[in-house]
Design a protein around this motif. Structure first.
Motif, PDB file in Angstrom:
ATOM      1  N   GLY A  30       0.775  -1.229   0.000  1.00 31.71           N
ATOM      2  CA  GLY A  30       0.000   0.000   0.000  1.00 31.71           C
ATOM      3  C   GLY A  30       0.808   1.281   0.000  1.00 31.71           C
ATOM      4  N   TYR A  31       2.124   1.178  -0.102  1.00 30.32           N
ATOM      5  CA  TYR A  31       2.964   2.371  -0.126  1.00 30.32           C
ATOM      6  C   TYR A  31       3.051   2.944  -1.537  1.00 30.32           C
ATOM      7  CZ  TYR A  31       4.555   0.738   4.448  1.00 30.32           C
ATOM      8  OH  TYR A  31       4.605   0.311   5.753  1.00 30.32           O
ATOM      9  N   GLU A  32       3.285   4.228  -1.615  1.00 26.64           N
ATOM     10  CA  GLU A  32       3.555   4.881  -2.894  1.00 26.64           C
ATOM     11  C   GLU A  32       5.067   5.014  -3.030  1.00 26.64           C
ATOM     12  OE1 GLU A  32       2.938   9.193  -5.160  1.00 26.64           O
ATOM     13  OE2 GLU A  32       1.792   8.726  -3.335  1.00 26.64           O
ATOM     14  N   THR A  33       5.629   4.543  -4.135  1.00 30.81           N
ATOM     15  CA  THR A  33       7.083   4.558  -4.291  1.00 30.81           C
ATOM     16  C   THR A  33       7.512   5.380  -5.503  1.00 30.81           C
ATOM     17  OG1 THR A  33       7.197   2.586  -5.709  1.00 30.81           O
ATOM     18  CG2 THR A  33       7.188   2.226  -3.317  1.00 30.81           C
ATOM     19  N   ARG A  34       8.752   5.820  -5.434  1.00 31.90           N
ATOM     20  CA  ARG A  34       9.392   6.452  -6.581  1.00 31.90           C
ATOM     21  C   ARG A  34      10.827   5.965  -6.623  1.00 31.90           C
ATOM     22  NH1 ARG A  34       8.462  12.726  -7.697  1.00 31.90           N
ATOM     23  NH2 ARG A  34       6.343  11.860  -7.766  1.00 31.90           N
ATOM     24  N   GLN A  35      11.332   5.656  -7.824  1.00 25.73           N
ATOM     25  CA  GLN A  35      12.661   5.082  -7.983  1.00 25.73           C
ATOM     26  C   GLN A  35      13.612   6.088  -8.634  1.00 25.73           C
ATOM     27  OE1 GLN A  35      12.473   1.094  -9.841  1.00 25.73           O
ATOM     28  NE2 GLN A  35      10.264   1.171  -9.481  1.00 25.73           N
ATOM     29  N   VAL A  36      14.846   6.114  -8.118  1.00 27.65           N
ATOM     30  CA  VAL A  36      15.899   6.979  -8.660  1.00 27.65           C
ATOM     31  C   VAL A  36      17.174   6.155  -8.770  1.00 27.65           C
ATOM     32  CG1 VAL A  36      17.199   9.111  -8.350  1.00 27.65           C
ATOM     33  CG2 VAL A  36      14.860   8.960  -7.499  1.00 27.65           C
ATOM     34  N   ASP A  37      17.927   6.330  -9.850  1.00 25.23           N
ATOM     35  CA  ASP A  37      19.138   5.527 -10.054  1.00 25.23           C
ATOM     36  C   ASP A  37      20.419   6.350 -10.053  1.00 25.23           C
ATOM     37  OD1 ASP A  37      18.936   6.884 -12.430  1.00 25.23           O
ATOM     38  OD2 ASP A  37      18.736   5.109 -13.698  1.00 25.23           O
ATOM     39  N   ASP A  38      20.314   7.634  -9.659  1.00 25.08           N
ATOM     40  CA  ASP A  38      21.474   8.518  -9.684  1.00 25.08           C
ATOM     41  C   ASP A  38      21.516   9.327  -8.386  1.00 25.08           C
ATOM     42  OD1 ASP A  38      22.438  11.538 -10.357  1.00 25.08           O
ATOM     43  OD2 ASP A  38      23.601  10.092 -11.519  1.00 25.08           O
TER      44      ASP A  38
END
Length: 232
Positions: A30-38
């Protein structure tokens, strides 16, 4: 929508398959996620996304996890869980010294990762509730958890969150002796297994800032045991 569904988590890892796996499991919870690779992009996303927790890899292009953690800690107490491919005690202790709340060693069990995220978020929420109006004062020293401030001889001093929390805990429980293991558990919020020198490092830094010799209080080393905030 529940509170849990609104909770945002920022995932910073340059290994796409790992960040996607983390996101998959957290999204299911139920979490909202955002991904970053830098590394440099991570700071921008931190300010724009305003996450409740950050999962932060150490080895990143642009800026490493230690640098990111240090920069964030200058402005925020948001919980940070470090991700590391190494199980060396040095890496773990360094992350904690930089202000991280926990660490996870790769490869990890996704279910354990979710459990750690939930535990750190719970501790963070409890800490915020307890710290709303908490202040302790002694001669020439005032420590406040409501705004994370330390005033020493009328001057505001810069204290990283964990240093301030350690100082506050000892001062609040004046004249009581605590082992290093007890302090790790109370301040970092989990049973730490391994080198406990991170407490010694934090105590050293606190003493360097509160460095006058004529105070009626002091942080004493109890040899063979741990530390106490002693008042005369």
């Amino acid at each position: 929508m529940t509170t849990l569904e609104k909770t945002k988590i920022l995932i910073v890892d340059d290994e796409r398959h790992i960040s996607e796996l983390i996101s998959l499991y957290l999204t299911k919870e139920g979490y909202e996620t955002r991904q970053v690779d830098d590394g440099r992009k991570a700071l921008d996303e931190f300010y724009s996304f305003a996450p409740a927790l950050i999962l932060l890899d150490i080895m990143l292009p642009g800026m490493d996890g230690y640098q990111i953690c240090t920069e964030i800690r200058k402005k925020s107490n948001v919980p940070i869980i470090m991700l590391t491919a190494r199980s060396d005690t040095f890496d773990k202790v360094l992350g904690l010294e930089m202000g991280a709340d926990d660490y996870i060693v790769k490869p990890f069990d996704p279910k354990e990762m979710v459990a750690r995220v939930k535990a750190v978020l719970r501790r963070s929420e409890t800490r915020e509730e307890k710290h709303d109006t908490k202040t302790v004062s002694f001669e020439n020293l005032k420590i406040s958890l409501s705004d994370y401030s330390v005033v020493y001889h009328g001057e505001s001093l810069a204290f990283p969150p964990k240093e301030l929390e350690l100082l506050y805990f000892l001062a609040e429980n004046k004249n009581q002796v605590f082992t290093r293991e007890q302090l790790l558990d109370k301040i970092w919020g989990y049973e730490y297994v391994g080198d406990s020198r991170t407490v010694d490092v934090h105590i050293k830094r606190i003493r360097e800032k509160l460095n006058r010799d004529d105070e009626v209080w002091s942080i004493k080393t109890v040899h063979g045991v741990g530390y106490k905030f002693e008042t005369k």
